[in-house]
Motif scaffolding. Structure first.
Motif, PDB file in Angstrom:
ATOM      1  N   PRO A  72       0.812  -1.210   0.000  1.00  7.88           N
ATOM      2  CA  PRO A  72       0.000   0.000   0.000  1.00  7.88           C
ATOM      3  C   PRO A  72       0.851   1.268   0.000  1.00  7.88           C
ATOM      4  O   PRO A  72       1.962   1.288   0.530  1.00  7.88           O
ATOM      5  CB  PRO A  72      -0.779  -0.114   1.312  1.00  7.88           C
ATOM      6  N   SER A  73       0.310   2.319  -0.595  1.00  7.31           N
ATOM      7  CA  SER A  73       0.968   3.632  -0.537  1.00  7.31           C
ATOM      8  C   SER A  73       0.064   4.679   0.100  1.00  7.31           C
ATOM      9  O   SER A  73       0.551   5.650   0.675  1.00  7.31           O
ATOM     10  CB  SER A  73       1.383   4.090  -1.939  1.00  7.31           C
ATOM     11  N   SER A  74      -1.263   4.488   0.011  1.00  4.82           N
ATOM     12  CA  SER A  74      -2.172   5.458   0.632  1.00  4.82           C
ATOM     13  C   SER A  74      -3.540   4.828   0.861  1.00  4.82           C
ATOM     14  O   SER A  74      -3.952   3.911   0.141  1.00  4.82           O
ATOM     15  CB  SER A  74      -2.322   6.716  -0.244  1.00  4.82           C
ATOM     16  N   TYR A  75      -4.206   5.331   1.916  1.00  8.03           N
ATOM     17  CA  TYR A  75      -5.574   4.932   2.241  1.00  8.03           C
ATOM     18  C   TYR A  75      -6.455   6.176   2.210  1.00  8.03           C
ATOM     19  O   TYR A  75      -6.062   7.238   2.711  1.00  8.03           O
ATOM     20  CB  TYR A  75      -5.671   4.341   3.652  1.00  8.03           C
ATOM     21  N   ARG A  76      -7.638   6.021   1.666  1.00  9.69           N
ATOM     22  CA  ARG A  76      -8.695   7.015   1.851  1.00  9.69           C
ATOM     23  C   ARG A  76      -9.816   6.281   2.574  1.00  9.69           C
ATOM     24  O   ARG A  76     -10.480   5.413   2.010  1.00  9.69           O
ATOM     25  CB  ARG A  76      -9.169   7.569   0.505  1.00  9.69           C
ATOM     26  N   LEU A  77      -9.997   6.627   3.845  1.00  6.40           N
ATOM     27  CA  LEU A  77     -10.865   5.861   4.728  1.00  6.40           C
ATOM     28  C   LEU A  77     -12.049   6.693   5.189  1.00  6.40           C
ATOM     29  O   LEU A  77     -11.877   7.791   5.726  1.00  6.40           O
ATOM     30  CB  LEU A  77     -10.065   5.381   5.947  1.00  6.40           C
ATOM     31  N   LYS A  78     -13.257   6.169   4.968  1.00  2.98           N
ATOM     32  CA  LYS A  78     -14.482   6.807   5.450  1.00  2.98           C
ATOM     33  C   LYS A  78     -15.150   5.887   6.469  1.00  2.98           C
ATOM     34  O   LYS A  78     -15.424   4.719   6.164  1.00  2.98           O
ATOM     35  CB  LYS A  78     -15.455   7.088   4.298  1.00  2.98           C
ATOM     36  N   LEU A  79     -15.405   6.407   7.657  1.00  2.00           N
ATOM     37  CA  LEU A  79     -16.056   5.638   8.716  1.00  2.00           C
ATOM     38  C   LEU A  79     -17.299   6.377   9.192  1.00  2.00           C
ATOM     39  O   LEU A  79     -17.279   7.601   9.363  1.00  2.00           O
ATOM     40  CB  LEU A  79     -15.105   5.454   9.907  1.00  2.00           C
ATOM     41  N   ILE A  80     -18.376   5.617   9.397  1.00  2.00           N
ATOM     42  CA  ILE A  80     -19.617   6.183   9.940  1.00  2.00           C
ATOM     43  C   ILE A  80     -20.026   5.342  11.149  1.00  2.00           C
ATOM     44  O   ILE A  80     -20.722   4.332  11.010  1.00  2.00           O
ATOM     45  CB  ILE A  80     -20.751   6.195   8.891  1.00  2.00           C
ATOM     46  N   PRO A  81     -19.578   5.732  12.340  1.00  2.00           N
ATOM     47  CA  PRO A  81     -19.996   5.004  13.540  1.00  2.00           C
ATOM     48  C   PRO A  81     -21.350   5.517  14.033  1.00  2.00           C
ATOM     49  O   PRO A  81     -21.503   6.707  14.313  1.00  2.00           O
ATOM     50  CB  PRO A  81     -18.892   5.329  14.545  1.00  2.00           C
ATOM     51  N   ASN A  82     -22.319   4.627  14.117  1.00  2.00           N
ATOM     52  CA  ASN A  82     -23.604   4.990  14.712  1.00  2.00           C
ATOM     53  C   ASN A  82     -23.495   4.687  16.203  1.00  2.00           C
ATOM     54  O   ASN A  82     -23.823   3.591  16.657  1.00  2.00           O
ATOM     55  CB  ASN A  82     -24.742   4.193  14.069  1.00  2.00           C
ATOM     56  N   VAL A  83     -23.004   5.659  16.940  1.00  2.00           N
ATOM     57  CA  VAL A  83     -22.644   5.443  18.340  1.00  2.00           C
ATOM     58  C   VAL A  83     -23.847   5.010  19.170  1.00  2.00           C
ATOM     59  O   VAL A  83     -23.731   4.195  20.083  1.00  2.00           O
ATOM     60  CB  VAL A  83     -22.009   6.725  18.925  1.00  2.00           C
ATOM     61  N   ASP A  84     -25.017   5.526  18.854  1.00  2.00           N
ATOM     62  CA  ASP A  84     -26.212   5.197  19.628  1.00  2.00           C
ATOM     63  C   ASP A  84     -26.744   3.796  19.318  1.00  2.00           C
ATOM     64  O   ASP A  84     -27.503   3.223  20.103  1.00  2.00           O
ATOM     65  CB  ASP A  84     -27.313   6.223  19.354  1.00  2.00           C
ATOM     66  N   GLU A  85     -26.369   3.247  18.174  1.00  2.00           N
ATOM     67  CA  GLU A  85     -26.917   1.961  17.737  1.00  2.00           C
ATOM     68  C   GLU A  85     -25.885   0.842  17.726  1.00  2.00           C
ATOM     69  O   GLU A  85     -26.154  -0.237  17.238  1.00  2.00           O
ATOM     70  CB  GLU A  85     -27.513   2.112  16.321  1.00  2.00           C
ATOM     71  N   ASP A  86     -24.697   1.069  18.187  1.00  2.00           N
ATOM     72  CA  ASP A  86     -23.582   0.114  18.315  1.00  2.00           C
ATOM     73  C   ASP A  86     -23.155  -0.535  16.999  1.00  2.00           C
ATOM     74  O   ASP A  86     -22.713  -1.677  16.976  1.00  2.00           O
ATOM     75  CB  ASP A  86     -23.857  -0.931  19.393  1.00  2.00           C
ATOM     76  N   GLN A  87     -23.254   0.193  15.899  1.00  2.00           N
ATOM     77  CA  GLN A  87     -22.810  -0.319  14.607  1.00  2.00           C
ATOM     78  C   GLN A  87     -21.960   0.730  13.899  1.00  2.00           C
ATOM     79  O   GLN A  87     -22.031   1.920  14.208  1.00  2.00           O
ATOM     80  CB  GLN A  87     -24.004  -0.672  13.717  1.00  2.00           C
ATOM     81  N   PHE A  88     -21.170   0.259  12.958  1.00  2.00           N
ATOM     82  CA  PHE A  88     -20.442   1.199  12.103  1.00  2.00           C
ATOM     83  C   PHE A  88     -20.361   0.635  10.697  1.00  2.00           C
ATOM     84  O   PHE A  88     -20.489  -0.571  10.474  1.00  2.00           O
ATOM     85  CB  PHE A  88     -19.041   1.501  12.654  1.00  2.00           C
ATOM     86  N   LYS A  89     -20.193   1.515   9.750  1.00  2.00           N
ATOM     87  CA  LYS A  89     -19.974   1.103   8.369  1.00  2.00           C
ATOM     88  C   LYS A  89     -18.908   2.008   7.768  1.00  2.00           C
ATOM     89  O   LYS A  89     -18.560   3.053   8.341  1.00  2.00           O
ATOM     90  CB  LYS A  89     -21.269   1.175   7.549  1.00  2.00           C
ATOM     91  N   GLY A  90     -18.391   1.606   6.619  1.00  2.00           N
ATOM     92  CA  GLY A  90     -17.354   2.420   6.023  1.00  2.00           C
ATOM     93  C   GLY A  90     -16.966   1.990   4.632  1.00  2.00           C
ATOM     94  O   GLY A  90     -17.461   0.987   4.098  1.00  2.00           O
ATOM     95  N   GLN A  91     -16.102   2.782   4.063  1.00  2.00           N
ATOM     96  CA  GLN A  91     -15.507   2.506   2.753  1.00  2.00           C
ATOM     97  C   GLN A  91     -14.023   2.806   2.845  1.00  2.00           C
ATOM     98  O   GLN A  91     -13.601   3.718   3.566  1.00  2.00           O
ATOM     99  CB  GLN A  91     -16.122   3.393   1.669  1.00  2.00           C
TER     100      GLN A  91
END
Length: 431
Positions: free
Chosen positions: A48-67
Motif C-alpha cells: 500500500p501507498s495510501s488509504y482514503r478511509l471513510k467511517l460512519i460510527p452509529n454510536v447510539d446503535e452500536d454499529q459502524f460502516k465504512g468505505q
C-alpha cells in the motif's frame, strides 16, 4: 547407573529398528519451523501507498460502516490481492472494485502526479473473479480475472460493516457515561488498533512495516465531536441526512495501521499550546464534569512533549496532540495512537499519570514516527520509550529509579509486550 543407561539405549534402538519405514522426529522440527516463518506475513506482491478511509460510527446503535480506497503498487505480477480483515468484519463482496490508475510500469511518476493533483484517475477496471477468507490468518483474498502488472498502481475499493465493541477495547469500541444533570446515558466510541486490531475496523495491510498515508473522514451526528490523528480540514453536511456531518481530516504522514485512530463523543475540551510547540496545538478532552481535573495532565503533556523534542532533537512530527479521558466503566488500557492519546479517567488523577503520559508521548517518536519491521522486533522500542520516560520522571520528581540508564532492563521482562509490563515499570517509579 551404567546398566540403566545401557538398557535405555538398547530400548531406543529397538524402537527405531523395529519399524524401519518410520522416521523418528524431534518434538520440534527446526527445519520445518523455519520453513513456516513467513506464513503469517502478507505476500509482498502488492504494497500500500495510501488509504482514503471513510467511517460512519452509529454510536447510539452500536454499529459502524465504512468505505476504504487503498492505492497499492504491484511489486511483481500477481492475480490476487491479499490483505487483512477480521472475520467479524462484514465486507460487501459484490461492491469490491480494482482499478488500474497508472500507466503500465510507471508507478513512481503516476504517484507523484496524483499527490500534486490529489486525484486517482482510473485507466481501466480489473475484473474481480472471486473472494475468499483465510480465517486462521485473518486474510481476505481478492482473486482477479487477470494478472496485475509490475510497477503499476492500482486502487482497491471495499465497503464494510461492523459492530461497535461494548465488551472489550478491541478495534472500534463503545462506552458511555451518565450525565449528572439529566441522568441520561451519553455514548462515545473510539478505536484501539494495537497490535493487530486495525483489521477489525477496516480491511487493510495490517503489518507495522507496511506504512502508508491516510486521508480519514468520519461521519457523525451533529451533537458529536470527532477526533483523529490530524487536525480537521473541513466539515460538510451529509447529502443523504442533514442531521449528520462529515469531518474530513488532513492527510497523515506515512504510518502503520496501528497508528490510525478515531474518537467520537460529546466531550468538552480545552486547547492550548506548548512552550516549544507554537505552530500546532495541544488539547485535553473529557466529559464536562471531569475536564476541570485535567490541569495536571495538561501540564505533563506539554512538559513531556518539550522534553522529548529536546532529548531526541527531532521536532514533534504532527500539527497537534490530543489527550482524551474516558470514564472508568469499561476495561480499557491506555492507547497511544499517533496524535491521539486515550486514557481512563483514573489513569490521569494520581502519580501514575506522570508515567502514562510521558511514556505515550515518547511513543509518538519511538513507535509511530520510527517503527520496527515486525512486532517481535519491538523490544527495542519498549526499551527506549521506558528509558526516555524514566529520564523525564527523574527530572520532574527528582527521584531515582533502580533501572535508570539500563536499556537492557526492558529486555529482561517476562512479558514486555503486555500492559502488565507497563504497569510494573510505572510501579518502580511510584516506589
Amino acid at each position: 547407573m551404567l546398566k540403566l543407561l545401557g538398557a535405555i539405549l538398547l530400548l531406543s534402538a529397538a524402537l527405531v529398528t523395529s519399524n524401519p519405514t518410520k522416521i523418528a522426529r524431534r518434538s520440534i522440527d527446526l527445519k520445518d519451523a523455519l520453513s513456516h516463518m513467513n506464513d503469517f506475513y502478507l505476500p509482498r506482491a502488492v504494497i500500500p501507498s495510501s488509504y482514503r478511509l471513510k467511517l460512519i460510527p452509529n454510536v447510539d446503535e452500536d454499529q459502524f460502516k465504512g468505505q476504504v480506497w487503498i492505492n497499492v503498487t504491484c511489486m511483481e505480477a500477481t492475480d490476487t490481492i491479499v490483505l487483512h480483515a477480521h472475520e467479524d468484519l462484514n465486507i460487501s463482496h459484490s461492491t469490491i472494485s480494482v482499478k488500474q490508475i497508472s500507466a503500465d510500469g510507471e508507478a513512481r511518476v503516476s504517484e507523484a502526479v496524483m499527490k500534486i493533483k490529489n486525484t486517482s484517475p482510473s485507466i481501466r477496471e480489473i475484473s474481480v473473479s472471486g473472494t475468499k477468507k483465510d480465517i486462521a490468518k485473518q486474510w481476505y483474498i481478492i482473486m482477479l480475472a487477470e494478472s496485475l502488472k509490475k510497477n503499476t498502481i492500482y486502487e482497491v475499493q471495499l465497503n464494510f460493516l461492523g459492530q461497535l465493541n461494548d465488551e472489550r477495547n478491541e478495534g472500534f469500541f463503545r462506552g458511555y457515561y451518565v450525565d449528572s444533570k439529566t441522568q441520561q446515558k451519553k455514548w462515545y466510541a473510539g478505536t484501539q488498533m494495537r497490535s493487530t486490531n486495525a483489521r477489525r475496523v477496516f480491511p487493510c495491510f495490517d503489518e507495522p512495516a507496511l506504512k502508508a498515508t491516510f486521508d480519514i473522514s468520519v461521519g457523525a451526528k451533529r451533537k458529536y465531536h470527532v477526533w483523529s490523528n490530524m487536525p480537521i480540514k473541513d466539515t460538510e453536511e451529509m447529502p443523504e441526512d442533514s442531521a449528520w456531518l462529515w469531518h474530513h481530516f488532513q492527510t497523515t504522514p506515512v504510518m502503520s495501521t496501528f497508528s490510525a485512530g478515531v474518537f467520537v463523543s460529546d466531550f468538552h475540551y480545552a486547547t492550548f499550546t506548548g512552550d516549544s510547540f507554537q505552530e500546532g496545538y495541544l488539547r485535553v478532552s473529557a466529559r464536562p464534569e471531569f475536564l476541570g481535573q485535567l490541569e495536571a495532565a495538561e501540564k505533563v503533556l506539554s512538559e513531556s512533549l518539550t522534553f522529548m523534542q529536546n532529548i531526541l532533537n527531532v521536532p514533534y512530527p504532527l500539527m497537534k496532540l490530543d489527550l482524551v479521558a474516558i470514564p472508568d466503566n469499561q476495561t480499557y488500557f491506555p492507547d497511544d495512537l499517533w496524535g491521539l492519546l486515550i486514557y481512563k479517567e483514573s489513569d490521569l488523577t494520581g502519580e501514575s499519570s506522570l508515567w502514562y503520559i510521558a511514556h505515550d508521548v515518547a511513543a509518538q517518536w519511538i513507535g509511530h514516527l520510527t517503527t520496527t519491521y515486525w512486532w517481535s522486533d519491538s523490544l527495542i522500542n519498549v526499551a527506549i520509550t521506558q528509558y526516555l520516560t524514566k529520564e523525564f520522571v527523574k527530572q520532574r520528581v527528582n527521584k531515582y529509579s533502580p533501572a535508570d540508564h539500563a536499556l537492557l532492563y526492558a529486555f529482561s521482562q517476562p512479558d514486555p509486550y503486555s500492559n502488565k509490563a507497563v504497569k510494573r515499570e510505572r510501579s518502580d517509579v511510584e516506589r
